[in-house]
Design a protein around this motif. Structure first.
Motif, PDB file in Angstrom:
ATOM      1  N   SER A  16       0.836  -1.200   0.000  1.00  0.00           N
ATOM      2  CA  SER A  16       0.000   0.000   0.000  1.00  0.00           C
ATOM      3  C   SER A  16       0.871   1.249   0.000  1.00  0.00           C
ATOM      4  CB  SER A  16      -0.899  -0.004   1.244  1.00  0.00           C
ATOM      5  OG  SER A  16      -0.094   0.118   2.415  1.00  0.00           O
ATOM      6  N   LEU A  17       0.237   2.399  -0.281  1.00  0.00           N
ATOM      7  CA  LEU A  17       0.984   3.658  -0.272  1.00  0.00           C
ATOM      8  C   LEU A  17       1.551   3.944   1.107  1.00  0.00           C
ATOM      9  CD1 LEU A  17      -1.292   5.959  -2.475  1.00  0.00           C
ATOM     10  CD2 LEU A  17       0.959   5.032  -3.050  1.00  0.00           C
ATOM     11  N   TRP A  18       0.779   3.624   2.170  1.00  0.00           N
ATOM     12  CA  TRP A  18       1.255   3.857   3.533  1.00  0.00           C
ATOM     13  C   TRP A  18       2.473   2.983   3.832  1.00  0.00           C
ATOM     14  CZ3 TRP A  18       1.554   7.172   7.176  1.00  0.00           C
ATOM     15  CH2 TRP A  18       1.844   6.802   8.483  1.00  0.00           C
ATOM     16  N   ARG A  20       4.583   1.754   1.631  1.00  0.00           N
ATOM     17  CA  ARG A  20       5.706   2.261   0.838  1.00  0.00           C
ATOM     18  C   ARG A  20       6.312   3.488   1.497  1.00  0.00           C
ATOM     19  NH1 ARG A  20       5.843   0.055  -4.311  1.00  0.00           N
ATOM     20  NH2 ARG A  20       7.014   1.809  -5.132  1.00  0.00           N
TER      21      ARG A  20
END
Length: 443
Positions: A16-18, A20
């Motif tokens: 997920s972006l979080w 990453r």
């Protein structure tokens, strides 16, 4: 956490972006804080369930290894993503306030409001019964057995000790009241269960066993879904420089999955005695397979041996080996040149014997600079002192800076680490340590 309620990602699923963002920040902190060198990434399998196991030297071992396993191609995150089996108190709401107990009281008060769980991407708790703080295990009494008088929980000797130390009435204080007033102090006292009465521990043990079994089952299901788990099988920091006996979780995570598990040994070496940034080496060894058919004793032995095979001999270890040669032979005065000549010659013997060493010890000039740095560190820390052109040890009982007082002395810690890394027979054959220790060890 229930495995049935958890959706396991595919092995090569993008994070997920979080996740990453958190891993990128971790890598930036690691790169800025530590000169970290890694070898053996080619051994990191891309196919089946993998249990990555490492020795445990510092509290930042997990983030260090994570950043190197995840961000290994031009700074970009690369699957498979490892998950981590972490100490259970890391998920407690007041962990930072308790852990950073030497910080000013006001800052610890603010840290008490920070809950780490949202930031622990891919990290899951694994309960320990060994080495845990007294405050943490007292919280379990409240959670599983309810609040009760502290006199019913602690054995008489411990009750008398803490009542005098913390100045409370042992007959009129409950567990919750004691935690509310003295959690910081109680959290620092390791091996908390040893203070419990047998009656209370016997009542508590079934709850703990059930919780640990559920947690192990969760990690087993992850391995069955071809995930990667990072485990520190010792379960706690080494207090004497040795690689401790693995806890039972290692055996369970290798033998309980329905699929064969690949075991990835990771060796972490710190060269910490420096006035600059400590140098860290992460050496990944070839994967082990087929261990699930072996006994616990053999599994523990093979994994331990594979982890130690990649640990390096450092300038700090050889310098302190030189100090042992002198200090224990009643020669507590020596020159910088004597230390350098011993360390460089010892490093060359290790290199010729195909023992991994810090690369800076291979070159005469870089080795000399490393020894000068160790001596500067020793003088700053008041471990060494100069008398004319000669140095001598001022504080032979100095503890390792990264461990609490009373755990071991720095001299003994680095001696044990050197013995474990090289092997006892080779350490004496290569004249890295005095014969006095060999006789003591054999007796």
């Amino acid at each position: 956490m229930s495995s049935s309620a958890h959706q396991f990602p595919t092995r090569n699923q993008k994070p997920s972006l979080w996740a990453r963002f958190m891993w990128t920040m971790t890598d930036l902190i690691v790169r800025r804080s530590y000169p970290c060198f890694i070898t053996g990434l080619e051994h990191y399998s891309q196919t089946s369930g993998t249990l990555a196991v490492s020795n445990h030297r510092r509290d930042n071992d997990g983030p260090l290894v994570a950043s190197k396993l995840l961000l290994r191609k031009n700074g970009g995150i690369v699957a498979p993503l490892p998950s981590f089996a972490a100490r259970e108190d890391l998920f407690e709401k007041r962990f930072l306030a308790n852990y950073l107990h030497r910080w000013p009281r006001f800052l610890r008060y603010l840290l008490g409001f920070i809950y780490l769980r949202p930031f622990l991407v891919g990290t899951y708790p694994l309960q320990r019964t060994h080495g845990r703080g007294l405050a943490s295990v007292l919280h379990e009494v409240v959670d599983y057995l309810g609040d009760m008088p502290i006199a019913e929980v602690l054995r008489s000797k411990s009750l008398t000790y803490y009542a005098a130390k913390l100045k409370f009435d042992p007959n009129a204080t409950t567990v919750e009241e004691l935690l509310k007033k003295h959690e910081y102090t109680l959290w620092q006292d390791r091996y908390g269960y040893r203070h419990f009465s047998i009656k209370v521990f016997t009542r508590l043990k079934p709850f703990l066993n059930d919780l640990i079994d559920q947690q192990i089952d969760f990690f087993v299901q992850m391995l069955n879904h071809d995930q990667v788990i990072l485990l520190e099988p010792e379960g706690q920091l080494s207090l004497d420089g040795s690689l401790q006996r693995p806890r039972s979780a290692l055996y369970d995570l290798i033998t309980r999955p329905s699929k064969s598990v690949q075991v990835l040994p990771i060796s972490i070496t710190y060269d910490s005695l420096t006035t600059q940034k400590q140098r860290i080496f992460i050496d990944i060894q070839p994967e082990l397979s087929g261990l699930e058919k072996l006994s616990k004793h053999i599994i523990d032995e093979q994994v331990t041996r594979s982890v130690w095979a990649g640990c390096r001999v450092t300038g700090s270890q050889l310098a302190f080996g030189f100090l042992h040669l002198n200090y224990f032979n009643s020669k507590n005065y020596w020159s910088e040149l004597e230390m350098f000549e011993h360390v460089y010659a010892a490093a060359q013997r290790c290199h010729q014997g195909k023992i991994p060493i810090d690369p800076c010890l291979e070159n005469k000039e870089s080795c000399r600079l490393r020894i000068l740095d160790i001596l500067s560190w020793g003088r700053q820390q008041k471990f060494f002192a100069m008398e004319g052109d000669l140095l001598h040890i001022m504080n032979p009982d100095m503890p390792p800076p990264w461990l609490p007082d009373g755990s071991s002395t720095l001299l003994e810690y680095l001696r044990t680490e050197l013995l474990e890394t090289v092997g006892a027979s080779q350490a004496y054959a290569l004249r890295l340590l005095p014969d006095l220790h060999e006789a003591t060890l054999s007796s």
